[in-house]
Design a protein around this motif. Structure first.
Motif, PDB file in Angstrom:
ATOM      1  N   GLU A 216       0.830  -1.213   0.000  1.00 38.88           N
ATOM      2  CA  GLU A 216       0.000   0.000   0.000  1.00 38.88           C
ATOM      3  C   GLU A 216       0.862   1.260   0.000  1.00 38.88           C
ATOM      4  OE1 GLU A 216      -0.253  -2.506   2.098  1.00 38.88           O
ATOM      5  OE2 GLU A 216      -2.169  -3.450   1.504  1.00 38.88           O
ATOM      6  N   ALA A 217       1.943   1.257   0.773  1.00 39.58           N
ATOM      7  CA  ALA A 217       2.819   2.422   0.835  1.00 39.58           C
ATOM      8  C   ALA A 217       3.528   2.642  -0.490  1.00 39.58           C
ATOM      9  CB  ALA A 217       3.836   2.249   1.963  1.00 39.58           C
ATOM     10  N   ILE A 218       3.971   1.555  -1.122  1.00 40.21           N
ATOM     11  CA  ILE A 218       4.639   1.685  -2.415  1.00 40.21           C
ATOM     12  C   ILE A 218       3.665   2.207  -3.461  1.00 40.21           C
ATOM     13  CG2 ILE A 218       5.681   0.376  -4.313  1.00 40.21           C
ATOM     14  CD1 ILE A 218       7.040  -1.374  -2.209  1.00 40.21           C
ATOM     15  N   ALA A 219       2.465   1.651  -3.495  1.00 43.99           N
ATOM     16  CA  ALA A 219       1.474   2.096  -4.485  1.00 43.99           C
ATOM     17  C   ALA A 219       1.163   3.579  -4.322  1.00 43.99           C
ATOM     18  CB  ALA A 219       0.208   1.258  -4.365  1.00 43.99           C
ATOM     19  N   GLU A 220       1.000   4.040  -3.090  1.00 48.20           N
ATOM     20  CA  GLU A 220       0.710   5.454  -2.851  1.00 48.20           C
ATOM     21  C   GLU A 220       1.884   6.337  -3.272  1.00 48.20           C
ATOM     22  OE1 GLU A 220      -0.354   5.977   1.216  1.00 48.20           O
ATOM     23  OE2 GLU A 220      -2.200   4.784   1.060  1.00 48.20           O
ATOM     24  N   SER A 221       3.108   5.898  -2.972  1.00 52.41           N
ATOM     25  CA  SER A 221       4.290   6.671  -3.342  1.00 52.41           C
ATOM     26  C   SER A 221       4.441   6.753  -4.861  1.00 52.41           C
ATOM     27  CB  SER A 221       5.545   6.047  -2.723  1.00 52.41           C
ATOM     28  OG  SER A 221       6.697   6.800  -3.022  1.00 52.41           O
ATOM     29  N   VAL A 222       4.188   5.638  -5.545  1.00 56.82           N
ATOM     30  CA  VAL A 222       4.282   5.617  -7.004  1.00 56.82           C
ATOM     31  C   VAL A 222       3.239   6.554  -7.621  1.00 56.82           C
ATOM     32  CG1 VAL A 222       3.808   4.172  -9.033  1.00 56.82           C
ATOM     33  CG2 VAL A 222       5.340   3.344  -7.240  1.00 56.82           C
ATOM     34  N   GLU A 223       2.017   6.502  -7.141  1.00 56.14           N
ATOM     35  CA  GLU A 223       0.960   7.343  -7.710  1.00 56.14           C
ATOM     36  C   GLU A 223       1.251   8.831  -7.469  1.00 56.14           C
ATOM     37  OE1 GLU A 223      -2.553   5.737  -5.989  1.00 56.14           O
ATOM     38  OE2 GLU A 223      -2.432   3.871  -7.155  1.00 56.14           O
ATOM     39  N   ALA A 224       1.815   9.150  -6.306  1.00 60.75           N
ATOM     40  CA  ALA A 224       2.184  10.543  -6.031  1.00 60.75           C
ATOM     41  C   ALA A 224       3.288  11.007  -6.973  1.00 60.75           C
ATOM     42  CB  ALA A 224       2.622  10.694  -4.583  1.00 60.75           C
ATOM     43  N   MET A 225       4.253  10.138  -7.246  1.00 68.58           N
ATOM     44  CA  MET A 225       5.338  10.495  -8.151  1.00 68.58           C
ATOM     45  C   MET A 225       4.834  10.652  -9.584  1.00 68.58           C
ATOM     46  SD  MET A 225       8.485  11.315  -8.519  1.00 68.58           S
ATOM     47  CE  MET A 225       9.449  10.767  -7.105  1.00 68.58           C
ATOM     48  N   VAL A 226       3.900   9.821  -9.995  1.00 66.09           N
ATOM     49  CA  VAL A 226       3.314   9.971 -11.331  1.00 66.09           C
ATOM     50  C   VAL A 226       2.705  11.362 -11.480  1.00 66.09           C
ATOM     51  CG1 VAL A 226       1.442   9.201 -12.845  1.00 66.09           C
ATOM     52  CG2 VAL A 226       2.932   7.517 -11.766  1.00 66.09           C
ATOM     53  N   ARG A 227       2.030  11.831 -10.453  1.00 70.81           N
ATOM     54  CA  ARG A 227       1.433  13.169 -10.518  1.00 70.81           C
ATOM     55  C   ARG A 227       2.514  14.247 -10.649  1.00 70.81           C
ATOM     56  NH1 ARG A 227      -2.040  10.712  -6.671  1.00 70.81           N
ATOM     57  NH2 ARG A 227      -0.881  11.603  -4.905  1.00 70.81           N
ATOM     58  N   GLU A 228       3.645  14.064  -9.963  1.00 67.60           N
ATOM     59  CA  GLU A 228       4.735  15.033 -10.075  1.00 67.60           C
ATOM     60  C   GLU A 228       5.299  15.082 -11.497  1.00 67.60           C
ATOM     61  OE1 GLU A 228       7.737  15.502  -7.000  1.00 67.60           O
ATOM     62  OE2 GLU A 228       6.706  13.959  -5.827  1.00 67.60           O
ATOM     63  N   VAL A 229       5.528  13.913 -12.092  1.00 72.82           N
ATOM     64  CA  VAL A 229       6.073  13.879 -13.443  1.00 72.82           C
ATOM     65  C   VAL A 229       5.072  14.459 -14.442  1.00 72.82           C
ATOM     66  CG1 VAL A 229       6.981  12.411 -15.290  1.00 72.82           C
ATOM     67  CG2 VAL A 229       7.554  11.905 -12.904  1.00 72.82           C
ATOM     68  N   ARG A 230       3.795  14.178 -14.237  1.00 71.87           N
ATOM     69  CA  ARG A 230       2.766  14.684 -15.152  1.00 71.87           C
ATOM     70  C   ARG A 230       2.676  16.214 -15.139  1.00 71.87           C
ATOM     71  NH1 ARG A 230      -1.258  11.551 -17.312  1.00 71.87           N
ATOM     72  NH2 ARG A 230      -2.728  13.280 -17.120  1.00 71.87           N
ATOM     73  N   SER A 231       3.207  16.850 -14.098  1.00 70.89           N
ATOM     74  CA  SER A 231       3.149  18.310 -14.053  1.00 70.89           C
ATOM     75  C   SER A 231       3.959  18.939 -15.186  1.00 70.89           C
ATOM     76  CB  SER A 231       3.641  18.821 -12.695  1.00 70.89           C
ATOM     77  OG  SER A 231       5.036  18.591 -12.543  1.00 70.89           O
ATOM     78  N   TYR A 232       4.948  18.207 -15.729  1.00 71.52           N
ATOM     79  CA  TYR A 232       5.708  18.722 -16.871  1.00 71.52           C
ATOM     80  C   TYR A 232       5.696  17.777 -18.067  1.00 71.52           C
ATOM     81  CZ  TYR A 232       9.534  15.812 -14.968  1.00 71.52           C
ATOM     82  OH  TYR A 232      10.290  14.774 -14.489  1.00 71.52           O
ATOM     83  N   VAL A 233       5.176  16.549 -17.901  1.00 70.58           N
ATOM     84  CA  VAL A 233       5.005  15.609 -19.014  1.00 70.58           C
ATOM     85  C   VAL A 233       3.569  15.079 -18.936  1.00 70.58           C
ATOM     86  CG1 VAL A 233       5.912  13.569 -20.205  1.00 70.58           C
ATOM     87  CG2 VAL A 233       7.426  14.930 -18.761  1.00 70.58           C
ATOM     88  N   PRO A 234       2.596  15.786 -19.503  1.00 66.87           N
ATOM     89  CA  PRO A 234       1.186  15.398 -19.333  1.00 66.87           C
ATOM     90  C   PRO A 234       0.851  13.996 -19.831  1.00 66.87           C
ATOM     91  CG  PRO A 234       1.347  17.642 -20.153  1.00 66.87           C
ATOM     92  CD  PRO A 234       2.737  17.073 -20.206  1.00 66.87           C
ATOM     93  N   GLY A 235       1.644  13.461 -20.767  1.00 65.31           N
ATOM     94  CA  GLY A 235       1.347  12.142 -21.302  1.00 65.31           C
ATOM     95  C   GLY A 235       1.921  10.980 -20.518  1.00 65.31           C
ATOM     96  N   TYR A 236       2.434  11.245 -19.328  1.00 65.15           N
ATOM     97  CA  TYR A 236       3.053  10.207 -18.481  1.00 65.15           C
ATOM     98  C   TYR A 236       1.977   9.563 -17.626  1.00 65.15           C
ATOM     99  CZ  TYR A 236       6.596   8.374 -15.154  1.00 65.15           C
ATOM    100  OH  TYR A 236       7.407   7.597 -14.363  1.00 65.15           O
ATOM    101  N   ARG A 237       1.874   8.236 -17.654  1.00 60.16           N
ATOM    102  CA  ARG A 237       0.807   7.586 -16.881  1.00 60.16           C
ATOM    103  C   ARG A 237       1.130   6.121 -16.600  1.00 60.16           C
ATOM    104  NH1 ARG A 237      -1.558   9.335 -21.793  1.00 60.16           N
ATOM    105  NH2 ARG A 237      -1.496   7.733 -23.428  1.00 60.16           N
ATOM    106  N   LEU A 238       0.487   5.602 -15.557  1.00 55.26           N
ATOM    107  CA  LEU A 238       0.532   4.175 -15.265  1.00 55.26           C
ATOM    108  C   LEU A 238      -0.414   3.443 -16.209  1.00 55.26           C
ATOM    109  CD1 LEU A 238       0.371   4.086 -11.354  1.00 55.26           C
ATOM    110  CD2 LEU A 238       2.332   3.460 -12.765  1.00 55.26           C
TER     111      LEU A 238
END
Length: 310
Positions: A219-241
């Motif tokens: 659960e902690a890893i999944a939450e950390s990964v999803e938070a990081m995806v949001r950070e990357v999407r702030s400058y690369v909108p096409g980045y997604r799981l």
């Protein structure tokens, strides 16, 4: 507010995409000169049509131009071999250098992971497209785990989005990305694989990240990964799981054997990513270009923001 003038060395796919991004989206940057060595290149022709000064004499030609005086930041999108000379000349002239080759003269820099630590460096290295896509995920696991013995990434890009510079640097790609997985991502051992996919129609960039960690719950890893995806999407909108993070527990009854490391027991995480490009130059399947140029531009914008606050 006056914008900061930049030069881009390398009029291939990466350099041309970066030029268009700067002209359309940058908060603080202004194109000064587009530099190449082929007078007939599409990148130089496009720059001329867009009203940008051009130079087909390489770095030496750029330094001889009157525009050189006003250039503050130099982006190098050529090759690892050529970058060494380019960096020496630019740094000696007091310019900031952003290296989009695998030369790695300056520190590896992945914006959401460690950019703020390198704002005083005269040269920063953007690792590789695979590194920019996957190292944030490796770091996302490491920051919630007690240890990260191993991380492996597989970057699959369309053959059409791999220009001659990329193809000439395949060995450097794997070496640089593997090392950055360790130094920036935080893995004890890292491994990187690149696949040039010839499929037609071309496929969007796909990245797979495998990590072996201890001391963190799924659960902690999944939450950390999803938070990081949001950070990357702030400058690369096409980045997604592509799907939710997958987990597998490796027990003492069937440990993994990792060459050069030994046996492993703990938690295996599998992260599946897709990077769709903004189609500024090549079509949307070229997410490998988009994430490199977006990361480079984000780095330069942050540099300028810091100068404005000083």
């Amino acid at each position: 507010m006056a914008r900061t003038k930049i030069a881009i060395i390398g009029s291939g796919n990466i350099g041309t995409d970066l030029m268009i991004k700067v002209m359309r989206n940058s908060r603080h940057l202004e194109m000064g000169v587009m530099v190449g060595i082929d007078p007939a290149s599409d990148g130089l022709a496009r720059a001329r049509r867009m009203g940008v000064a051009t130079c087909d004499g390489g770095m030496e030609g750029l330094v001889a131009m009157p525009e050189w005086t006003d250039i503050r930041i130099v982006f190098d999108a050529t090759s690892a071999y050529a970058h060494r000379r380019h960096s020496e000349m630019a740094v000696a002239a007091g310019k900031q250098v952003i290296d989009l080759t695998p030369a790695a003269i300056g520190p590896y820099t992945v914006p959401p992971v460690n950019l703020d630590s390198h704002l005083d460096q005269p040269n920063v290295n953007m690792v590789t497209c695979g590194g920019q896509a996957t190292i944030p995920m490796v770091h996302a696991v490491r920051r919630v785990a007690a240890s990260l013995p191993y991380a492996e990434i597989v970057a699959s890009i369309s053959s059409r989005s791999a220009g001659p510079g990329t193809r000439a640097n395949i060995d450097e790609f794997t070496q640089t990305t593997s090392r950055a997985i360790e130094l920036v991502g935080g893995a004890d051992r890292g491994k990187a694989i690149i696949v040039l996919n010839p499929a037609e129609p071309p496929l969007i960039m796909r990245d797979t990240v495998y990590t072996l960690s201890r001391g963190a719950e799924p659960e902690a890893i999944a939450e950390s990964v999803e938070a990081m995806v949001r950070e990357v999407r702030s400058y690369v909108p096409g980045y997604r799981l592509k799907q939710k993070v997958q987990f597998e527990r490796i027990g003492d009854n069937d440990p993994l054997r990792i060459p050069g490391y030994g046996t492993f027991t703990g938690l295996k995480s599998s992260i599946f990513l897709e990077v769709e490009g903004a189609a500024h130059y090549l079509p949307a399947y070229a997410g490998n270009l988009d994430i490199m140029t977006s990361a480079a531009m984000a780095t330069a914008d942050r540099w300028v923001e810091r100068m404005l606050r000083a």
